[in-house]
Design an enzyme around this catalytic site. Sequence first.
Site, PDB file in Angstrom:
ATOM      1  N   GLU A   1       0.836  -1.212   0.000  1.00 44.59           N
ATOM      2  CA  GLU A   1       0.000   0.000   0.000  1.00 44.59           C
ATOM      3  C   GLU A   1       0.863   1.250   0.000  1.00 44.59           C
ATOM      4  OE1 GLU A   1      -2.563   1.594  -0.441  1.00 44.59           O
ATOM      5  OE2 GLU A   1      -4.365   0.771   0.491  1.00 44.59           O
ATOM      6  N   ASP A   2       0.287   2.331  -0.499  1.00 41.41           N
ATOM      7  CA  ASP A   2       0.979   3.617  -0.431  1.00 41.41           C
ATOM      8  C   ASP A   2       0.868   4.235   0.961  1.00 41.41           C
ATOM      9  OD1 ASP A   2      -1.780   4.020  -0.750  1.00 41.41           O
ATOM     10  OD2 ASP A   2      -1.595   5.527  -2.321  1.00 41.41           O
TER      11      ASP A   2
ATOM     12  N   ASP B   1      -4.423   5.125   6.291  1.00 43.39           N
ATOM     13  CA  ASP B   1      -4.989   6.274   6.995  1.00 43.39           C
ATOM     14  C   ASP B   1      -6.029   5.730   7.986  1.00 43.39           C
ATOM     15  OD1 ASP B   1      -5.906   8.751   7.728  1.00 43.39           O
ATOM     16  OD2 ASP B   1      -6.571   9.378   5.754  1.00 43.39           O
TER      17      ASP B   1
ATOM     18  N   PHE C   1      -2.704  15.968   4.480  1.00 43.36           N
ATOM     19  CA  PHE C   1      -2.869  15.343   3.175  1.00 43.36           C
ATOM     20  C   PHE C   1      -1.557  15.443   2.408  1.00 43.36           C
ATOM     21  CE2 PHE C   1      -4.482  14.691  -1.128  1.00 43.36           C
ATOM     22  CZ  PHE C   1      -5.285  13.587  -0.903  1.00 43.36           C
TER      23      PHE C   1
ATOM     24  N   ARG D   1       0.966  12.087  -8.723  1.00 40.46           N
ATOM     25  CA  ARG D   1       1.447  10.721  -8.452  1.00 40.46           C
ATOM     26  C   ARG D   1       2.884  10.547  -8.934  1.00 40.46           C
ATOM     27  NH1 ARG D   1      -3.102   7.572  -7.116  1.00 40.46           N
ATOM     28  NH2 ARG D   1      -4.997   8.045  -8.260  1.00 40.46           N
TER      29      ARG D   1
HETATM   30  P1  XMP Z   1      -7.762   4.220   4.371  1.00 37.72           P
HETATM   31  O1  XMP Z   1      -8.399   5.416   5.033  1.00 37.72           O
HETATM   32  O2  XMP Z   1      -8.768   3.206   3.948  1.00 37.72           O
HETATM   33  O3  XMP Z   1      -7.259   4.884   3.074  1.00 37.72           O
HETATM   34  O4  XMP Z   1      -6.614   3.683   5.185  1.00 37.72           O
HETATM   35  C1  XMP Z   1      -6.191   4.537   2.334  1.00 37.72           C
HETATM   36  C2  XMP Z   1      -6.350   5.281   1.037  1.00 37.72           C
HETATM   37  O5  XMP Z   1      -6.786   6.638   1.276  1.00 37.72           O
HETATM   38  C3  XMP Z   1      -6.088   7.536   0.468  1.00 37.72           C
HETATM   39  N1  XMP Z   1      -5.363   8.497   1.307  1.00 37.72           N
HETATM   40  C4  XMP Z   1      -4.582   9.467   0.844  1.00 37.72           C
HETATM   41  N2  XMP Z   1      -4.262   9.806  -0.415  1.00 37.72           N
HETATM   42  N3  XMP Z   1      -2.904  11.559   0.408  1.00 37.72           N
HETATM   43  C5  XMP Z   1      -3.426  10.863  -0.623  1.00 37.72           C
HETATM   44  O6  XMP Z   1      -3.110  11.174  -1.753  1.00 37.72           O
HETATM   45  C6  XMP Z   1      -3.185  11.281   1.705  1.00 37.72           C
HETATM   46  O7  XMP Z   1      -2.681  11.956   2.624  1.00 37.72           O
HETATM   47  C7  XMP Z   1      -4.075  10.178   1.932  1.00 37.72           C
HETATM   48  N4  XMP Z   1      -4.560   9.609   3.059  1.00 37.72           N
HETATM   49  C8  XMP Z   1      -5.360   8.580   2.631  1.00 37.72           C
HETATM   50  C9  XMP Z   1      -5.153   6.670  -0.350  1.00 37.72           C
HETATM   51  O8  XMP Z   1      -5.767   6.475  -1.596  1.00 37.72           O
HETATM   52  C10 XMP Z   1      -5.033   5.374   0.363  1.00 37.72           C
HETATM   53  O9  XMP Z   1      -4.809   4.280  -0.489  1.00 37.72           O
HETATM   54 MG    MG Z   2      -5.729   5.852  -3.306  1.00 37.29          MG
END
Ligand code: XMP
Ligand code: MG
Length: 180
Positions: free
Chosen positions: A99-100, A103, A152, A165
């Site tokens: 994962e990137d 959150d 963010f 990206r």
């Molecule tokens: P959750 O909340 O399910 O989300 O853990 C993971 C996805 O939410 C997006 N995400 C972000 N994308 N900057 C972004 O560009 C951020 O700071 C950020 N925080 C959450 C992201 O798509 C991730 O896969």
């Molecule tokens: Mg995403």
Amino acid sequence: MMKDEIKEVLISEEEIQTKVRELGANLSKEYSESFPLVVGVLKGAMPFMSDLIKRMDIHLEVDFMDVSSYGNEMVSSGEVKIIKDLNTSVEGRDVLIVEDIIDSGLTLNYLVELFHYRKAKSVKVVTLLDKPEGRKVDLTPDLAGFIVPDEFVVGYGLDFAERYRNLPYIGVLKPEVYQG
Ligand code: XMP
Ligand code: MG
């Protein structure tokens, strides 16, 4: 230029590459015997996954999932929709999800449970970024590159409205960019 829209670089390209090498070395040890299925979560994990697998000196298989959470750009709702499923069966496999960013943890929590339900032998998670303050479910990645504050962030896979990206680092946008 795109870089003029960045307020601050949080994690430099060099710091990312050093960390990716370290994560790759750890994962090579972890999975040396098991031909893992490495699953990238599109689209954000693409640059990280690409660099990470090149630092894993073992046999592995790659696959991708594309999921979206119902909700808007910046807040995830917890309901996950599969846009593109795996091509490969996870049954009996050691699965490593890439994962990137984590959150709320809702997306990943869904995927981990899905792969267990599909009878994976093991499911582990490596994330480049971890934002623990955003967590809504109890989920801890097995490996995380960097802890980031509850802000963010964009770059190295992470987007704002599909842009940024392709930045080679992780940064924070200038406020006027959001305000359009
Ligand atoms: P959750 O909340 O399910 O989300 O853990 C993971 C996805 O939410 C997006 N995400 C972000 N994308 N900057 C972004 O560009 C951020 O700071 C950020 N925080 C959450 C992201 O798509 C991730 O896969
Ligand atoms: Mg995403």
